[in-house]
Scaffold this motif. Sequence first.
Motif, PDB file in Angstrom:
ATOM      1  N   SER B  41      30.169  21.016 -17.390  1.00  0.00           N
ATOM      2  CA  SER B  41      30.295  22.174 -16.517  1.00  0.00           C
ATOM      3  C   SER B  41      30.389  21.731 -15.070  1.00  0.00           C
ATOM      4  CB  SER B  41      29.092  23.098 -16.700  1.00  0.00           C
ATOM      5  OG  SER B  41      29.126  24.097 -15.701  1.00  0.00           O
ATOM      6  N   CYS B  43      31.203  23.614 -12.752  1.00  0.00           N
ATOM      7  CA  CYS B  43      30.646  24.732 -11.976  1.00  0.00           C
ATOM      8  C   CYS B  43      29.149  24.572 -11.757  1.00  0.00           C
ATOM      9  CB  CYS B  43      30.870  26.055 -12.692  1.00  0.00           C
ATOM     10  SG  CYS B  43      32.551  26.327 -13.205  1.00  0.00           S
ATOM     11  N   GLY B  44      28.506  23.742 -12.580  1.00  0.00           N
ATOM     12  CA  GLY B  44      27.068  23.564 -12.446  1.00  0.00           C
ATOM     13  C   GLY B  44      26.679  22.526 -11.412  1.00  0.00           C
ATOM     14  N   TYR B  47      24.341  23.249  -8.504  1.00  0.00           N
ATOM     15  CA  TYR B  47      22.960  23.523  -8.897  1.00  0.00           C
ATOM     16  C   TYR B  47      22.226  22.241  -9.271  1.00  0.00           C
ATOM     17  CZ  TYR B  47      25.204  27.939  -8.635  1.00  0.00           C
ATOM     18  OH  TYR B  47      25.929  28.989  -8.145  1.00  0.00           O
ATOM     19  N   LEU B  59      24.353  19.200 -17.730  1.00  0.00           N
ATOM     20  CA  LEU B  59      25.671  19.802 -17.493  1.00  0.00           C
ATOM     21  C   LEU B  59      26.696  19.389 -18.545  1.00  0.00           C
ATOM     22  CD1 LEU B  59      26.030  19.561 -13.610  1.00  0.00           C
ATOM     23  CD2 LEU B  59      25.007  21.358 -14.999  1.00  0.00           C
ATOM     24  N   GLU B 157      28.138  27.577  -2.138  1.00  0.00           N
ATOM     25  CA  GLU B 157      27.157  27.057  -3.096  1.00  0.00           C
ATOM     26  C   GLU B 157      26.532  25.760  -2.583  1.00  0.00           C
ATOM     27  OE1 GLU B 157      29.473  26.990  -6.721  1.00  0.00           O
ATOM     28  OE2 GLU B 157      29.510  29.184  -6.818  1.00  0.00           O
ATOM     29  N   GLY B 297      36.923  28.228 -14.251  1.00  0.00           N
ATOM     30  CA  GLY B 297      36.502  27.782 -15.576  1.00  0.00           C
ATOM     31  C   GLY B 297      36.710  28.811 -16.671  1.00  0.00           C
ATOM     32  N   THR B 298      36.553  30.086 -16.330  1.00  0.00           N
ATOM     33  CA  THR B 298      36.753  31.139 -17.328  1.00  0.00           C
ATOM     34  C   THR B 298      38.199  31.168 -17.805  1.00  0.00           C
ATOM     35  OG1 THR B 298      36.957  32.586 -15.419  1.00  0.00           O
ATOM     36  CG2 THR B 298      34.948  32.752 -16.694  1.00  0.00           C
ATOM     37  N   THR B 331      29.799  34.370  -6.803  1.00  0.00           N
ATOM     38  CA  THR B 331      29.027  33.239  -6.317  1.00  0.00           C
ATOM     39  C   THR B 331      27.797  33.820  -5.626  1.00  0.00           C
ATOM     40  OG1 THR B 331      29.092  31.183  -5.050  1.00  0.00           O
ATOM     41  CG2 THR B 331      30.255  33.068  -4.117  1.00  0.00           C
TER      42      THR B 331
END
Lengths: 454, 454
Positions: B41, B43-44, B47, B59, B157, B297-298, B331
């Motif tokens: 991921s 996108c992670g 984080y 991830l 982010e 990502g979706t 976000t």
Amino acid sequence: MKKIVIIGGCAAGPKAAAKCKRINPDNEIELYTKENLISYSACGLPYFISGIVPNINKLIIRTKEDFEKNGINVFLNHECIKIDPKAKKVFFQNEKETSYDELILCTGSIPKKINVKNSHLKNIFNLKVIQDGIDIKKMTEISKSVVIIGGGYIALELTEAFVRNNLKITVLEKNSTIMPLLDTEISEKIKNYIVEKSHVEINYIFNDEVEEFIGEENFEGIKTKNGKIINADFCVIATGVVPNTDIAKEAGIETGTTGGIIVDNKMRTSIQNIYAAGDCTENIFIPTKQSVYLSLGTIANKQGRIAAINSSGEENDIKEYFDGILGSMVTKYFDYTVAATGLSEKRAYELKNYINITPITSTIEEYDKAGYMPQIGILTVKLIADKRTGEILGAQIVGTGDADKRIGTIAAAIRANLTVSEFLNLDLPYAPPFSSTIDPLLTATYKLKEMMDK
Amino acid sequence: MKKIVIIGGCAAGPKAAAKCKRINPDNEIELYTKENLISYSACGLPYFISGIVPNINKLIIRTKEDFEKNGINVFLNHECIKIDPKAKKVFFQNEKETSYDELILCTGSIPKKINVKNSHLKNIFNLKVIQDGIDIKKMTEISKSVVIIGGGYIALELTEAFVRNNLKITVLEKNSTIMPLLDTEISEKIKNYIVEKSHVEINYIFNDEVEEFIGEENFEGIKTKNGKIINADFCVIATGVVPNTDIAKEAGIETGTTGGIIVDNKMRTSIQNIYAAGDCTENIFIPTKQSVYLSLGTIANKQGRIAAINSSGEENDIKEYFDGILGSMVTKYFDYTVAATGLSEKRAYELKNYINITPITSTIEEYDKAGYMPQIGILTVKLIADKRTGEILGAQIVGTGDADKRIGTIAAAIRANLTVSEFLNLDLPYAPPFSSTIDPLLTATYKLKEMMDK
């Protein structure tokens, strides 16, 4: 300029009054209620009882004075006892009367009565109006145990409120599980969560009803039809409501099979210049086009608005309609959310020989966020669709994640007759703190799609 | 039985591989990636940098071994350098080659390059692959200050991640505010919230670009085109990505005006037996039917799935299509959520002479729950519609409440061409802990309706 009289002061009435005045400030608006206050959130009462809302006054949205500042005449403690449609007059219990050009009935609902022995005892409550909330909260503070009759969403919210106050709770439900409008396996999940997570004793009794209330002056317990005796300090009856339509019926206004006033999409009743909105009406259930009765604050607010627009405006100007409901609902037990919209599987199967549908369903259980994020929840998503047309008919989502807004998305899909294939690639926003890359809604839809293609 | 070769190991590739195998377990699947791991991921990563995700391994969604257990052959460290569509062969940097019946290109995207002096310096990073995340986290731990180039959602982010690590932050954005895809007043709101709520210094520089990087061996700062000099310990370039399509283009596969590979709704490219999915493709933007490039990502996951279904199945069996995107995104900055879907007002006005629309917008600010509940948030909801047809075209929701799922509801509405009038009475679930009786979405729609009727 018109004189518009509105009967009812909880949700639909105040909404209609405010909107009527806003549409045409010259309109003369009279708002009557039998209660001693208006415009409050009945839905907030369980949160007052639980202690989450510390002060009952917080539930009052607007006061008589607020309305009067806006030029709306408010009459508290006026119970409407008769409508004379020919004379266009309304009469009240205190011998007052008024005339109208347009009348909007927002007479709401009343609790279903339980006609058994001793139902007059003290400390048996309904939860309907502000005073009920105040009374139940007082009892909660001095009691150790309670019986809730009925296992629907009000019972669920009260269960949380009573657990927060360390009461021993008995729930008596005549069906085989709680939340009987949902599908049984979903209801079971909710019940299991409650039983597992609660630090106080919660005793569920299913497939049983009250035979009689026990006590001399005060409520002391119940005896059930199956012979069980449950002692408790007080009792709340939460078996639902029925539309309050006596004065409407006496005036000749048509009511439907559900008991609610029949209205068209402009909220007009069968009698000219009389509109109705909110809990006193029956509604078209969009997925089946059948009449249903549901008592929900959202419906009341929307209908109050539409009744106001249609009663205040000139006939040809009207561009707003109320075209039915989906029965969307949400409630919660602590961090566990229960939300639903549209047809249940149960109901779909009951109806499938009456309306032309071939129900298929899918149920999945998924994280509500990216699996590596903290504070992750788990959702059970059940979707119901029509294999024949591919249209989504309903959904139930329960769990510790964001269920209600996902139900909102399904509500939009049902409203728009979206098919499973169209919903499949729906572009839902994604970031790890908010959902999984493939949202649980879509995972459930994939599963439906596989069943469609078989 | 088919031999399906998939190039790319982040999101679309692994998704396609798993689905291909599931559709027909006899299919021979080879999954190639130039990286030394697959299926993670990206996108992670913010984080992980922030510390919210404590371990980078979290991830990784599935490993090479996971795939191989399911009979999928995974080749790490294999960079594809050439496709020969006539011979149906693919060649790799390590002199290996393979043949295919069907080829799925999931070559992803690469960071936009900034071609200025000293862009080779150490401690200038992109945030794209796992290693970038590891490198940036290391720098975060030993640094006091950072420059972020670009002000989009990755920058947002990263700002949270760096604030959590007490770094002094400079954000350099060439547009006049952050989140430039949103409407300016919405972006301003987000920026103001960030500036107000952050306990560390965040220095925003707008309408300016990097002139050169400063430093000998290591990055020491930037000089901007307007002559500003900002010193910092490291730099992250977050100016977006471009599709990675060199080998596709060399093979004669058509790319569009956005630079992405052109695919049809079955994810087929211009060359037979070659599919493409994810960040390397361009897509149809549903509200305008125009080609756009968005890296999300979706989309990658959905397209990977559709490419697999279409490449694995027999032509006549295919019942799934990918019919475009809405650009839905979400976000957050701590508790402040930013979500959007469809057309912005800005973009609608840019387009209004090219496509036949008459944009109208409404913006409201409302509580996200019943006003008396604790932990109440405030949402700003902006809706964009077409006055001509009444259709909802887009929405932006920002604030401390539940923004993203409400955007999901609007996404369903746009996908289904719902009009403002149809959306107006949408039956959204309500209870005091979840929304106001009239959800902010509906309040914003009421306002649009008034503008439509004028």
